[in-house]
Design a protein around this motif. Structure first.
Motif, PDB file in Angstrom:
ATOM      1  N   TYR A   1      -7.956  -0.508   1.990  1.00 31.45           N
ATOM      2  CA  TYR A   1      -7.953   0.573   2.979  1.00 31.45           C
ATOM      3  C   TYR A   1      -7.774   0.043   4.409  1.00 31.45           C
ATOM      4  O   TYR A   1      -8.172   0.688   5.374  1.00 31.45           O
ATOM      5  CB  TYR A   1      -9.217   1.436   2.874  1.00 31.45           C
ATOM      6  CG  TYR A   1      -9.359   2.061   1.508  1.00 31.45           C
ATOM      7  CD1 TYR A   1      -8.523   3.101   1.107  1.00 31.45           C
ATOM      8  CD2 TYR A   1     -10.295   1.574   0.601  1.00 31.45           C
ATOM      9  CE1 TYR A   1      -8.631   3.655  -0.157  1.00 31.45           C
ATOM     10  CE2 TYR A   1     -10.408   2.120  -0.668  1.00 31.45           C
ATOM     11  CZ  TYR A   1      -9.576   3.167  -1.040  1.00 31.45           C
ATOM     12  OH  TYR A   1      -9.677   3.706  -2.295  1.00 31.45           O
TER      13      TYR A   1
ATOM     14  N   GLY B   1       0.800  -1.218   0.000  1.00 27.89           N
ATOM     15  CA  GLY B   1       0.000   0.000   0.000  1.00 27.89           C
ATOM     16  C   GLY B   1       0.831   1.265   0.000  1.00 27.89           C
ATOM     17  O   GLY B   1       2.034   1.258  -0.270  1.00 27.89           O
ATOM     18  N   ARG B   2       0.164   2.370   0.338  1.00 25.23           N
ATOM     19  CA  ARG B   2       0.778   3.696   0.350  1.00 25.23           C
ATOM     20  C   ARG B   2       0.487   4.369   1.687  1.00 25.23           C
ATOM     21  O   ARG B   2      -0.504   4.050   2.350  1.00 25.23           O
ATOM     22  CB  ARG B   2       0.206   4.546  -0.778  1.00 25.23           C
ATOM     23  CG  ARG B   2       0.515   4.025  -2.181  1.00 25.23           C
ATOM     24  CD  ARG B   2      -0.184   4.861  -3.238  1.00 25.23           C
ATOM     25  NE  ARG B   2      -1.633   4.703  -3.191  1.00 25.23           N
ATOM     26  CZ  ARG B   2      -2.504   5.508  -3.780  1.00 25.23           C
ATOM     27  NH1 ARG B   2      -2.062   6.564  -4.451  1.00 25.23           N
ATOM     28  NH2 ARG B   2      -3.795   5.271  -3.710  1.00 25.23           N
TER      29      ARG B   2
ATOM     30  N   LEU C   1      -1.894   2.334   4.050  1.00 28.30           N
ATOM     31  CA  LEU C   1      -3.206   1.848   3.631  1.00 28.30           C
ATOM     32  C   LEU C   1      -3.042   0.956   2.411  1.00 28.30           C
ATOM     33  O   LEU C   1      -2.442   1.367   1.406  1.00 28.30           O
ATOM     34  CB  LEU C   1      -4.136   3.011   3.279  1.00 28.30           C
ATOM     35  CG  LEU C   1      -4.747   3.835   4.420  1.00 28.30           C
ATOM     36  CD1 LEU C   1      -3.685   4.639   5.169  1.00 28.30           C
ATOM     37  CD2 LEU C   1      -5.826   4.760   3.886  1.00 28.30           C
ATOM     38  N   ASP C   2      -3.580  -0.274   2.488  1.00 29.99           N
ATOM     39  CA  ASP C   2      -3.517  -1.164   1.338  1.00 29.99           C
ATOM     40  C   ASP C   2      -4.710  -0.927   0.414  1.00 29.99           C
ATOM     41  O   ASP C   2      -5.498   0.011   0.610  1.00 29.99           O
ATOM     42  CB  ASP C   2      -3.406  -2.626   1.785  1.00 29.99           C
ATOM     43  CG  ASP C   2      -4.658  -3.149   2.491  1.00 29.99           C
ATOM     44  OD1 ASP C   2      -5.724  -2.503   2.408  1.00 29.99           O
ATOM     45  OD2 ASP C   2      -4.565  -4.217   3.125  1.00 29.99           O
ATOM     46  N   ASP C   3      -4.867  -1.784  -0.587  1.00 31.78           N
ATOM     47  CA  ASP C   3      -5.932  -1.589  -1.580  1.00 31.78           C
ATOM     48  C   ASP C   3      -7.328  -1.718  -0.982  1.00 31.78           C
ATOM     49  O   ASP C   3      -8.303  -1.241  -1.561  1.00 31.78           O
ATOM     50  CB  ASP C   3      -5.769  -2.589  -2.727  1.00 31.78           C
ATOM     51  CG  ASP C   3      -4.550  -2.295  -3.587  1.00 31.78           C
ATOM     52  OD1 ASP C   3      -4.040  -1.161  -3.518  1.00 31.78           O
ATOM     53  OD2 ASP C   3      -4.095  -3.205  -4.316  1.00 31.78           O
TER      54      ASP C   3
END
Length: 265
Positions: free
Chosen positions: A194, A92-93, A190-192
């Motif tokens: 959330y 994630g980001r 947060l991954d895809d």
């Protein structure tokens, strides 16, 4: 970001890094250097810090990884004057990538903080209690050590007035929750789906949740506006927030330096 080979790593560290990996320097400070390591088998992070600067990060990473909320530790090596920590990159980001949808982000982060604070503290080996933080802040205050940027953020020009208020509030009944210790937007991944997981856990441990609450209020105010900081407190649950406690931990943070790490301006 600068790409370069890593020089002078201990053999034990090199043994855990796959051949052909590419290194990117993503942080280069006097106390710590962080590398992102890219490889087809997956990305890693290597943190190299002066001994004593990683705090309880390896232990807290391992604890939150077991809880599904932190990175996997692949190696932890004190070596001479340095300490190395190798972790697997989380998917994630970081939360800074989602500032264009601030209200949704605030709700996601508030839920993540509630989940973190709901973990049973009995399983955590690290302590960073309100009493410990307050004692350190008192010592720093007596020695004239204070972060003036944080003082201004909480509305003080005079450090003596801030110290007096901290003393007056020192009887606050501290809670016992598992803390992140630096609950700010860049440290929430947060991954895809959330789902939120956490990095940079060196100041975590069992302590009072108002410390985490203060730093998220600061981070949202700094990166967005105070409106979203207040929205966050509402999403977390006003019934869980003691405004006297929040004020006390704002003062404690000012006297303990930048996020507890003695960075004073």
């Amino acid at each position: 970001m600068e790409t370069q080979p890593l020089p002078d790593l201990p053999d034990a560290v090199w043994a855990r890094i796959p051949d052909g990996a590419r290194f990117e320097v993503i942080k280069d400070k006097p106390r710590v250097t962080v590398y992102r390591i890219e490889h087809p088998t997956g990305a890693l992070y290597l943190k190299r810090a002066l001994n004593g600067q990683l705090g309880n990060e390896p232990t807290m990473c391992m604890h939150l990884f077991r809880c599904g909320m932190g990175p996997e530790v692949l190696g932890d090596w004190p070596s001479g004057p340095d300490h190395y920590l190798l972790t697997r990159a989380l998917p994630g980001r970081d939360a800074l990538a989602f500032l264009d949808t601030p209200s949704a982000l605030v709700r996601i982060l508030a839920d993540a903080m509630r989940r973190l604070h709901a973990l049973p503290p009995e399983g955590c080996l690290v302590r960073n209690t309100g009493e410990m933080m307050l004692d350190r802040a008192m010592r720093n205050g007596r020695n004239g050590r204070v972060d003036h940027g944080l003082l201004r953020f909480i509305g003080f020009d005079d450090e003596r007035e801030a110290y007096r208020e901290m003393c007056l509030r020192s009887a606050f009944p501290f809670s016992q929750h598992i803390l992140h210790g630096d609950f700010c937007l860049p440290n929430c991944i947060l991954d895809d789906e959330y789902t939120v997981r956490f990095v940079d856990l060196g100041y975590g441990g069992v302590g009072d949740r108002h410390y985490d609450l203060f730093w998220m209020v600061w981070s949202l105010s700094y990166n967005l506006t105070d409106h979203y900081a207040q929205e966050f407190l509402s999403a977390y649950g006003r019934d869980r927030v003691d405004m006297d406690g929040l004020r006390l931990f704002a003062l404690i943070s000012a006297f303990n330096g930048y996020r507890g790490r003695d960075y004073y301006d």
